[in-house]
Design an enzyme around this catalytic site. Structure first.
Site, PDB file in Angstrom:
ATOM      1  N   LYS A  53      -8.343   9.698   0.577  1.00  0.00           N
ATOM      2  CA  LYS A  53      -8.910  11.031   0.351  1.00  0.00           C
ATOM      3  C   LYS A  53      -8.287  11.659  -0.901  1.00  0.00           C
ATOM      4  O   LYS A  53      -8.991  12.252  -1.723  1.00  0.00           O
ATOM      5  CB  LYS A  53      -8.666  11.918   1.587  1.00  0.00           C
ATOM      6  N   GLN A  97      -4.649  15.579   9.146  1.00  0.00           N
ATOM      7  CA  GLN A  97      -5.165  14.280   9.603  1.00  0.00           C
ATOM      8  C   GLN A  97      -4.904  14.107  11.108  1.00  0.00           C
ATOM      9  O   GLN A  97      -3.796  14.322  11.590  1.00  0.00           O
ATOM     10  CB  GLN A  97      -4.497  13.145   8.799  1.00  0.00           C
ATOM     11  N   ASP A 120     -12.728  20.297   7.264  1.00  0.00           N
ATOM     12  CA  ASP A 120     -13.122  19.308   8.278  1.00  0.00           C
ATOM     13  C   ASP A 120     -14.197  19.874   9.212  1.00  0.00           C
ATOM     14  O   ASP A 120     -14.750  19.141  10.035  1.00  0.00           O
ATOM     15  CB  ASP A 120     -11.907  18.934   9.134  1.00  0.00           C
TER      16      ASP A 120
HETATM   17  N1  GUN Z   1      -9.065  11.297  11.811  1.00  0.00           N
HETATM   18  C1  GUN Z   1     -10.126  10.451  11.833  1.00  0.00           C
HETATM   19  N2  GUN Z   1     -11.188  11.019  11.195  1.00  0.00           N
HETATM   20  C2  GUN Z   1     -10.764  12.232  10.765  1.00  0.00           C
HETATM   21  C3  GUN Z   1     -11.412  13.281  10.057  1.00  0.00           C
HETATM   22  O1  GUN Z   1     -12.596  13.223   9.675  1.00  0.00           O
HETATM   23  N3  GUN Z   1     -10.649  14.389   9.822  1.00  0.00           N
HETATM   24  C4  GUN Z   1      -9.362  14.481  10.235  1.00  0.00           C
HETATM   25  N4  GUN Z   1      -8.694  15.619   9.972  1.00  0.00           N
HETATM   26  N5  GUN Z   1      -8.746  13.527  10.911  1.00  0.00           N
HETATM   27  C5  GUN Z   1      -9.441  12.402  11.163  1.00  0.00           C
END
Ligand code: GUN
Length: 287
Positions: A53, A97, A120
């Site tokens: 990311k 995350q 998110d």
């Molecule tokens: N863990 C797995 N997918 C995601 C996501 O799209 N966002 C976040 N914050 N954590 C994740």
């Protein structure tokens, strides 16, 4: 018959080009889009996702601020990091995350993020707006899947869609997005009986289980010409894989996503899009 591969990398590239242009436009108005990433603990998978990311942010001109915290962090410490990021005017998006360690109440952390910085789309505020068809910041994986349908001009109106996932990250937000497009949506999960009865009659199957010891979507579980979106990322026979074997399913499907190279890249691209949107919101520039 062999169907069309849904090329997530190509769709992601198209989104990234748009985001790069938007990022440069808001920079010229004095806003430097910035995403704060919060990674807790030593999970290799989570570290890789966060790194990807951050790398993608750099590609489109988004700055990142990296916070890597010990597995033993307390709820209070994590809450106060979120508070300080909420108050930091140079930060426009906050990504915590998931999953978080057992001692942490994930809902409490996520709910603390300012809705305008919630890239998110997971806060109760933004999830509620999505259910009412009014969200600006929407969950990245579901909105990425919608982007794939758009790119390949797949009209969802009246389609019978079966999802195998009911999580806050995927199944629940996606349900609302599909409904907005006038699809008929069925949400299946680990307690669904006779799952194949649902998948066999589906025009579109969206599968996100991620454990091949428990579930594999096989050719005989789909109808001819079905569209298959495989959201899972797991390991199978020593390789990255989804819930189905792409080479097998594409012989019967009209469209299908490979793993890797399907839903994964477009999910990251949607995070970039949300971050630039959040940066615009911070200046009252709209989305
Ligand atoms: N863990 C797995 N997918 C995601 C996501 O799209 N966002 C976040 N914050 N954590 C994740």
């Amino acid at each position: 018959m062999s169907g069309t591969k849904i090329d997530g990398l190509a769709v992601a590239q198209a989104v990234k080009e748009r985001v790069k242009k938007a990022a440069s436009e808001i920079k010229s108005q004095g806003v430097n889009p910035c995403l704060a990433t919060v990674l807790v603990g030593d999970s290799q998978a989570s570290a890789t996702y966060v790194k990807n990311k951050q790398k993608a942010c750099a590609e489109v001109g988004i700055t990142t601020k990296d916070h890597h915290l010990q597995d033993s962090i307390s709820q209070k410490e994590l809450n106060s990091l979120v508070d300080s990021l909420n108050n930091d005017k140079t930060v426009h998006g906050i990504l915590v995350q998931l999953p978080l360690p057992d001692q942490i109440n994930e809902f409490e952390v996520v709910s603390r993020i300012l809705p305008t910085k919630d890239v998110d789309g997971l806060t109760p505020h933004n999830a509620g707006l999505l259910a009412m068809g009014k969200a600006v910041l929407k969950a990245c994986t579901p909105s990425g899947i919608m982007e794939l349908f758009d790119y390949y001009k797949i009209d969802l109106a009246g389609k019978n869609i079966v999802m195998i996932n009911r999580s806050n990250l995927i199944g629940k937000p996606l349900y609302h997005m599909l409904l907005e497009k006038n699809a008929t949506v069925t949400t299946c999960h680990s307690k669904t009986k006779n799952l194949a009865d649902f998948t066999k009659s589906a025009d579109v199957i969206i599968t996100a289980v991620g454990d091949r010891t428990k579930f594999t979507l096989k050719q005989d579980m789909i109808k001819n010409g079905a569209i298959v979106i495989d959201v899972a990322i797991t390991r199978h026979n020593g390789k990255l894989a989804g819930d189905c074997d792409y080479d097998d399913i594409i012989k019967k499907a009209s469209f299908a996503t490979p793993v890797p190279g399907g839903v994964g890249p477009i999910t990251v691209a949607m995070l970039l899009k949300n971050t630039v949107t959040a940066a615009s919101l911070s200046k009252g520039l709209g989305s």
